[in-house]
Design a protein around this motif. Structure first.
Motif, mmCIF file in Angstrom:
data_model
loop_
_atom_site.group_PDB
_atom_site.id
_atom_site.type_symbol
_atom_site.label_atom_id
_atom_site.label_comp_id
_atom_site.label_asym_id
_atom_site.label_seq_id
_atom_site.Cartn_x
_atom_site.Cartn_y
_atom_site.Cartn_z
ATOM 1 N N TRP A 35 0.851 -1.188 0.000
ATOM 2 C CA TRP A 35 0.000 0.000 0.000
ATOM 3 C C TRP A 35 0.885 1.235 0.000
ATOM 4 N N ARG A 37 0.641 5.728 -0.431
ATOM 5 C CA ARG A 37 -0.154 6.964 -0.426
ATOM 6 C C ARG A 37 0.511 7.928 -1.408
ATOM 7 N N ASP A 39 0.244 11.910 -2.748
ATOM 8 C CA ASP A 39 -0.309 13.264 -2.710
ATOM 9 C C ASP A 39 -0.118 13.910 -4.079
ATOM 10 N N ASP A 82 -5.504 13.185 5.837
ATOM 11 C CA ASP A 82 -5.482 11.842 5.249
ATOM 12 C C ASP A 82 -5.931 11.858 3.797
ATOM 13 N N TYR A 86 -4.754 6.556 -2.603
ATOM 14 C CA TYR A 86 -4.139 5.366 -2.013
ATOM 15 C C TYR A 86 -4.005 4.296 -3.088
#
Lengths: 111, 113
Positions: A35, A37, A39, A82, A86
């Motif tokens: 996984w 993340r 931005d 958050d 993802y």
């Protein structure tokens, strides 16, 4: 053919509203599920690696779980920071290490 | 510990022109990857190096894309000539082990006009 499908494509939550992101995969011998993340305007940031069904990992408000066919990323009491896309990726057992990515889930958390 | 460095961050070129991207991986990471990320998609592997040798370039469009990692450290990815469909973010990643976690740089956003 190795494949990764993420759902939903986009998710809007209110701050504090817990939810889960799904990653379904078909792969010839899973070596690892990753996984990340991402931005806007940045490269993917590593979050977790899961290796076997039943494994769970946690980091702050995020918890990743793995079954033989899918993985979930649970977000508990999310905050606006958050908000991100993802990405889920799999590494096949016979591969040289390259990752096969899904298209991602774009998460927006409103205050 | 310094992360993966990439330059330039942005590049705009005309179709049929050439362009090159540079990547410096995390110190000590033997494995280096180049990925292409088209808007709204996940990254797709172009080429993987182990030290200065190519491990996997099966998805690299070799008629126009080339990459090298001569001294087993930094790497260059080149496109010549560029097409409109090459517009994307080019990401470099590195890992300590071949099957280990990959750490990504900030990417180079290429726009082909």
């Amino acid at each position: 053919e190795d494949q990764v499908t993420q759902s939903p494509e986009a998710l809007r939550l209110q701050e504090g509203e817990s939810s889960s992101l799904n990653c379904s995969y078909t792969v010839s011998g899973l070596r690892g599920l990753f996984w990340y993340r991402q931005d806007p305007g940045k490269g993917p940031e590593f979050l977790f690696t899961l290796y076997s069904a039943g494994e769970e990992k946690e980091k702050e408000r995020l918890k990743a779980t793995l079954t033989k066919k899918e993985s979930f990323l649970h977000i508990t009491a999310p905050k606006p920071e958050d908000s991100a896309t993802y990405l889920c990726a799999v590494q096949a057992g016979g591969s040289q290490g390259n990752l096969i990515f899904g298209k991602g889930t774009k998460l927006s958390v409103k205050p | 510990e310094a992360g993966v460095a990439q330059s330039p961050r942005y590049k705009i070129i005309e179709k049929r022109q050439s362009v090159a991207f540079w990547c410096n991986p995390i110190s000590g990471h033997a494995t280096l990857y180049w990925y292409q990320q088209i808007l709204g998609q996940g990254p797709k592997l172009l080429i993987q190096f182990q030290n200065n040798g190519v491990v996997d370039d099966s998805q690299l469009p070799k008629d126009r894309f080339s990459a090298e990692r001569l001294k087993g450290v930094d790497s260059t990815l080149k496109i010549q000539p560029a097409k409109l469909e090459d517009s994307a973010v080019y990401l470099c990643a590195s890992s300590f082990l071949r099957q280990g976690e990959q750490f990504f740089g900030p990417g180079t956003r290429l726009t082909v006009l």
